[in-house]
Scaffold this motif. Structure first.
Motif, PDB file in Angstrom:
ATOM      1  N   TYR A  13      41.900  49.115  43.377  1.00 13.61           N
ATOM      2  CA  TYR A  13      41.429  50.050  42.364  1.00 13.61           C
ATOM      3  C   TYR A  13      39.959  49.791  42.097  1.00 13.61           C
ATOM      4  N   GLU A  14      39.273  50.842  41.830  1.00 12.33           N
ATOM      5  CA  GLU A  14      37.853  50.722  41.520  1.00 12.33           C
ATOM      6  C   GLU A  14      37.605  51.366  40.174  1.00 12.33           C
ATOM      7  N   ARG A  15      36.972  50.644  39.296  1.00 10.94           N
ATOM      8  CA  ARG A  15      36.662  51.163  37.972  1.00 10.94           C
ATOM      9  C   ARG A  15      35.265  51.749  37.993  1.00 10.94           C
ATOM     10  N   ILE A  16      35.156  53.006  37.599  1.00 10.88           N
ATOM     11  CA  ILE A  16      33.863  53.684  37.568  1.00 10.88           C
ATOM     12  C   ILE A  16      33.556  54.043  36.123  1.00 10.88           C
ATOM     13  N   VAL A  17      32.408  53.631  35.632  1.00  9.68           N
ATOM     14  CA  VAL A  17      31.990  53.927  34.271  1.00  9.68           C
ATOM     15  C   VAL A  17      30.715  54.758  34.336  1.00  9.68           C
ATOM     16  N   TYR A  18      30.769  55.918  33.720  1.00  6.37           N
ATOM     17  CA  TYR A  18      29.581  56.778  33.652  1.00  6.37           C
ATOM     18  C   TYR A  18      28.936  56.592  32.292  1.00  6.37           C
ATOM     19  N   LYS A  19      27.712  56.167  32.297  1.00  6.68           N
ATOM     20  CA  LYS A  19      26.990  56.003  31.043  1.00  6.68           C
ATOM     21  C   LYS A  19      26.163  57.252  30.795  1.00  6.68           C
ATOM     22  N   ASN A  20      26.166  57.671  29.552  1.00  8.89           N
ATOM     23  CA  ASN A  20      25.405  58.850  29.187  1.00  8.89           C
ATOM     24  C   ASN A  20      23.924  58.495  29.197  1.00  8.89           C
ATOM     25  N   SER A  21      23.174  59.199  29.981  1.00  8.40           N
ATOM     26  CA  SER A  21      21.745  58.900  30.082  1.00  8.40           C
ATOM     27  C   SER A  21      20.916  59.836  29.222  1.00  8.40           C
ATOM     28  N   SER A  22      21.560  60.548  28.319  1.00  8.15           N
ATOM     29  CA  SER A  22      20.846  61.471  27.449  1.00  8.15           C
ATOM     30  C   SER A  22      19.938  60.689  26.498  1.00  8.15           C
TER      31      SER A  22
ATOM     32  N   VAL B 175      18.624  62.636  16.951  1.00  8.96           N
ATOM     33  CA  VAL B 175      18.311  61.219  16.832  1.00  8.96           C
ATOM     34  C   VAL B 175      18.346  60.613  18.229  1.00  8.96           C
ATOM     35  N   CYS B 176      17.507  59.611  18.473  1.00  8.40           N
ATOM     36  CA  CYS B 176      17.547  58.952  19.775  1.00  8.40           C
ATOM     37  C   CYS B 176      18.920  58.295  19.935  1.00  8.40           C
ATOM     38  N   SER B 177      19.422  58.316  21.140  1.00 10.94           N
ATOM     39  CA  SER B 177      20.788  57.846  21.392  1.00 10.94           C
ATOM     40  C   SER B 177      21.004  56.407  20.943  1.00 10.94           C
ATOM     41  N   SER B 178      19.985  55.586  21.066  1.00 11.32           N
ATOM     42  CA  SER B 178      20.131  54.184  20.667  1.00 11.32           C
ATOM     43  C   SER B 178      20.232  54.016  19.154  1.00 11.32           C
ATOM     44  N   GLY B 179      19.831  55.022  18.394  1.00  8.19           N
ATOM     45  CA  GLY B 179      19.878  54.933  16.936  1.00  8.19           C
ATOM     46  C   GLY B 179      20.987  55.735  16.292  1.00  8.19           C
ATOM     47  N   MET B 180      21.834  56.364  17.093  1.00  5.80           N
ATOM     48  CA  MET B 180      22.869  57.226  16.527  1.00  5.80           C
ATOM     49  C   MET B 180      23.854  56.449  15.655  1.00  5.80           C
ATOM     50  N   VAL B 181      24.268  55.280  16.085  1.00  8.09           N
ATOM     51  CA  VAL B 181      25.230  54.494  15.312  1.00  8.09           C
ATOM     52  C   VAL B 181      24.610  54.059  13.986  1.00  8.09           C
ATOM     53  N   LYS B 182      23.342  53.711  14.005  1.00  3.96           N
ATOM     54  CA  LYS B 182      22.664  53.328  12.764  1.00  3.96           C
ATOM     55  C   LYS B 182      22.608  54.498  11.792  1.00  3.96           C
TER      56      LYS B 182
ATOM     57  N   VAL C  90      30.221  64.298   8.765  1.00  4.51           N
ATOM     58  CA  VAL C  90      29.746  64.518  10.125  1.00  4.51           C
ATOM     59  C   VAL C  90      30.720  65.488  10.771  1.00  4.51           C
ATOM     60  N   ILE C  91      30.238  66.677  11.102  1.00  2.00           N
ATOM     61  CA  ILE C  91      31.094  67.744  11.605  1.00  2.00           C
ATOM     62  C   ILE C  91      31.235  67.670  13.122  1.00  2.00           C
ATOM     63  N   GLN C  92      30.113  67.511  13.822  1.00  2.00           N
ATOM     64  CA  GLN C  92      30.128  67.432  15.285  1.00  2.00           C
ATOM     65  C   GLN C  92      29.013  66.518  15.757  1.00  2.00           C
ATOM     66  N   VAL C  93      29.250  65.866  16.882  1.00  3.55           N
ATOM     67  CA  VAL C  93      28.237  65.032  17.531  1.00  3.55           C
ATOM     68  C   VAL C  93      28.306  65.309  19.025  1.00  3.55           C
ATOM     69  N   SER C  94      27.132  65.450  19.644  1.00  2.88           N
ATOM     70  CA  SER C  94      27.106  65.699  21.084  1.00  2.88           C
ATOM     71  C   SER C  94      25.748  65.299  21.651  1.00  2.88           C
ATOM     72  N   PRO C  95      25.715  64.888  22.912  1.00  2.00           N
ATOM     73  CA  PRO C  95      24.422  64.661  23.567  1.00  2.00           C
ATOM     74  C   PRO C  95      23.766  65.977  23.990  1.00  2.00           C
ATOM     75  N   PHE C  96      24.475  67.086  23.798  1.00  2.00           N
ATOM     76  CA  PHE C  96      23.960  68.393  24.207  1.00  2.00           C
ATOM     77  C   PHE C  96      23.864  69.313  23.001  1.00  2.00           C
ATOM     78  N   LEU C  97      22.690  69.844  22.749  1.00  2.00           N
ATOM     79  CA  LEU C  97      22.476  70.727  21.606  1.00  2.00           C
ATOM     80  C   LEU C  97      23.328  71.983  21.712  1.00  2.00           C
ATOM     81  N   LEU C  98      23.491  72.489  22.908  1.00  2.00           N
ATOM     82  CA  LEU C  98      24.267  73.704  23.113  1.00  2.00           C
ATOM     83  C   LEU C  98      25.717  73.550  22.656  1.00  2.00           C
TER      84      LEU C  98
END
Length: 124
Positions: A8-17, A77-84, A104-112
């Motif tokens: 098995y191979e584990r593949i993790v996709y990190k969001n680069s937004s 907000v920059c992705s690194s500061g979203m949790v803060k 908080v109603i919705q959160v997404s890396p995409f404005l659309l």
């Protein structure tokens, strides 16, 4: 012939937004409290400063849209500061001496993705 072990191979996709977008709403316990866009932004910055100090207050944060009638906004907000940002909004309890809470109603890396909500879709 012996059975070969499964591999098995584990593949993790990190969001680069670079940014995340949040749709938030500020709700007051008592009605009649209103904020303009500048006061809303100042409330966000002060919430970050209260929890994370000057470093939190310096977090890159933009209010893209603000609706005074419902006190709702779309934030960038920059992705690194979203949790803060999210944690400081969660822990904010008052504004102008009145009890309030951010939803908080919705959160997404995409404005659309914030442009529509399938839960509020009305079919004719």
């Amino acid at each position: 012939m012996p059975a070969s072990a499964a591999t098995y191979e584990r593949i993790v996709y990190k969001n680069s937004s670079e940014y995340h977008y949040m749709k938030v709403c500020l709700e007051f316990q008592d009605h009649g409290v209103g904020l303009n866009a500048a006061q809303f932004k100042q409330l966000l910055v002060s919430a970050l400063k209260d929890l994370f100090g000057e470093v939190g207050a310096a977090l890159p944060l933009d209010v893209l849209t603000f609706e005074e009638k419902t006190s709702s906004a779309i934030l960038r907000v920059c992705s690194s500061g979203m949790v803060k940002l999210w944690s400081s909004l969660t822990l904010l309890g008052s504004c102008k001496g009145k009890k309030c809470a951010f939803r908080v109603i919705q959160v997404s890396p995409f404005l659309l993705a914030l442009s529509g909500n399938s839960r509020e879709l009305v079919l004719d």
